[in-house]
Design an enzyme around this catalytic site. Structure first.
Site, mmCIF file in Angstrom:
data_model
loop_
_atom_site.group_PDB
_atom_site.id
_atom_site.type_symbol
_atom_site.label_atom_id
_atom_site.label_comp_id
_atom_site.label_asym_id
_atom_site.label_seq_id
_atom_site.Cartn_x
_atom_site.Cartn_y
_atom_site.Cartn_z
ATOM 1 N N SER A 55 0.760 -1.308 -0.030
ATOM 2 C CA SER A 55 -0.135 0.069 0.017
ATOM 3 C C SER A 55 0.696 1.166 -0.155
ATOM 4 C CB SER A 55 -0.806 -0.193 1.125
ATOM 5 O OG SER A 55 -1.982 -0.841 1.000
ATOM 6 N N TYR A 107 -10.747 1.815 5.756
ATOM 7 C CA TYR A 107 -9.971 1.587 4.988
ATOM 8 C C TYR A 107 -10.252 0.596 3.952
ATOM 9 C CZ TYR A 107 -5.127 0.161 3.019
ATOM 10 O OH TYR A 107 -4.138 0.205 2.334
ATOM 11 N N ARG A 165 -0.807 8.347 5.509
ATOM 12 C CA ARG A 165 -0.860 8.229 6.831
ATOM 13 C C ARG A 165 -0.141 9.073 7.754
ATOM 14 N NH1 ARG A 165 -3.654 3.316 7.791
ATOM 15 N NH2 ARG A 165 -3.229 1.669 6.496
ATOM 16 N N THR A 167 1.375 -3.695 3.237
ATOM 17 C CA THR A 167 1.245 -5.452 3.616
ATOM 18 C C THR A 167 0.898 -6.012 2.297
ATOM 19 O OG1 THR A 167 0.569 -4.949 5.830
ATOM 20 C CG2 THR A 167 0.235 -7.153 4.941
#
Ligand SMILES: C[C@@H](NC(=O)[C@@H](C)NC(=O)CCCC[C@H](NC(=O)C[NH3+])C(=O)[O-])C(=O)O
Length: 351
Positions: free
Chosen positions: A63, A160, A287, A303
């Site tokens: 991501s 998300y 983020r 991930t």
């Protein structure tokens, strides 16, 4: 306040904690003012050959791809090819069931579109085996999402979802008239000379020297070598490959204002809390982590089967950290790897 110097010993401890938790290997690379570099590796990049973890080796960044996609889309907004508050339906008519879903909702994970990977990977290894050689049309992935109930009304909450960035990839191709791979190359990889970075889809091999990834099964057992896959289930949500130094360069350039005009960078960084602690927030494809020493860092985690990644920088881009461990489906290893952020950005208390 004086910047905290990175703590090399703490960085090493975090990497060793990741391998103790099941990663065959791990590495981290910190860059600071004045060209300072602090880099450490531990363990192996290939369990078969025993080859040591290697800072020059490429790996799947999952991501962290979302931040590349967000930068490309925001550059298209800057070029007035589309607007953040346009309904997605204006550009991709008929794709989504609700014209209240806007471009901004996608980038902020506030669209309410369900994440198809929950069902796809409910059983980790069988789910992976079922798709590792599949090539998906992005519309198929959106259809999978629309089979599930939406998580919230458009804009009403953060949830998300990879689906959001699969649609972002479709918007990039529609608004630019080019493939996402071409757009990443023209707008980010070329200008920043990211020699070890590429959008690898649907080819399954990672070209050049690379790290092999090992996916832990849900039940105790031998990890599966998950290095080769099309990553077609992820596309603009997670199909890029990179290496530590390129990730340092990318996040530093982004936060340093080299990729977006200030108003759009500010929009990207305007993060809202995603958990009760208030120390984890999400902006637009980015983020924000508020570290224990009061330093906010911005970037993304990744991930993908066999690989955990962290790529973050300080607000001015002058300090950056890239870290990876070549395992996944192993939360403890991911948490341990996350310890590299505190080691790098809070580290030894300022002298
Ligand atoms: C959360 C993370 N998201 C990403 O990087 C995206 C691309 N990956 C996922 O959504 C996880 C897919 C399953 C991974 C698999 N897990 C399972 O299959 C669990 N059943 C694995 O651990 O490899 C991020 O934003 O940091």
């Amino acid at each position: 306040a004086p910047a905290h110097a990175p703590d090399a010993a703490a960085l090493e401890r975090a990497l060793r904690a990741a391998t103790a938790a099941g990663a065959p290997g791990a590495m981290a690379r910190f860059t600071g003012p004045g060209g300072r570099v602090l880099a450490r590796t531990t363990g192996v990049r290939d369990r078969g050959s025993g080859a040591a973890m290697d800072l020059a080796a490429r790996f799947r960044i999952g991501s962290v791809t979302k931040t590349f996609s967000s930068v490309v889309l925001l550059q298209l907004v800057d070029e007035e090819r589309l607007r953040l508050d346009d309904p997605v339906g204006r550009h991709l008519p008929g794709l989504l069931p609700d014209d209240r879903i806007t471009v901004r909702h996608l980038l902020a994970h506030r669209s309410g579109l369900a994440d198809y990977t929950e069902a796809m990977f409910a059983r980790t290894v069988p789910g992976f085996e079922a798709v590792r050689n599949k090539v998906f049309d992005p519309r198929e992935l959106v259809r999978l999402s629309l089979r599930e109930p939406r998580t919230n009304e458009p804009g009403a909450a953060y949830a998300y979802s990879n689906t959001n960035f699969v649609v972002v990839g479709m918007l990039i191709e529609k608004a630019s008239g080019r493939s996402v791979g071409e757009e990443y190359r023209r707008r980010i990889i070329g200008p920043l000379r990211l020699r070890d970075t590429a959008y690898v889809h649907p080819a399954t091999a990672i070209r050049g020297r690379h790290v092999r990834g090992y996916l832990h099964p849900d039940e105790p057992g031998t990890p599966v070598d998950s290095t080769e896959q099309t990553a077609s289930w992820a596309q603009a949500a997670g199909a890029m490959v990179s290496a530590p130094a390129d990730l340092n360069t990318f996040v530093s350039a982004l936060l340093g204002g080299r990729l977006l005009p200030a108003p759009l960078l500010e929009a990207m960084l305007a993060a809202t809390p995603t958990d009760a602690t208030g120390t984890r927030s999400y902006g637009l494809g980015l983020r924000r982590y508020d570290l224990s020493c009061g330093v906010p860092v911005y970037g993304h985690t990744g991930t993908v089967q066999g690989y955990y990644t962290y790529a973050f920088a300080t607000r001015d881009g002058r300090r950056s950290l890239a870290a990876m461990a070549n395992t996944s489906n192993r939360g403890q290893a991911n948490t341990a790897l996350g310890g590299t952020l505190e080691a790098a950005f809070c580290g030894a208390k300022a002298a």
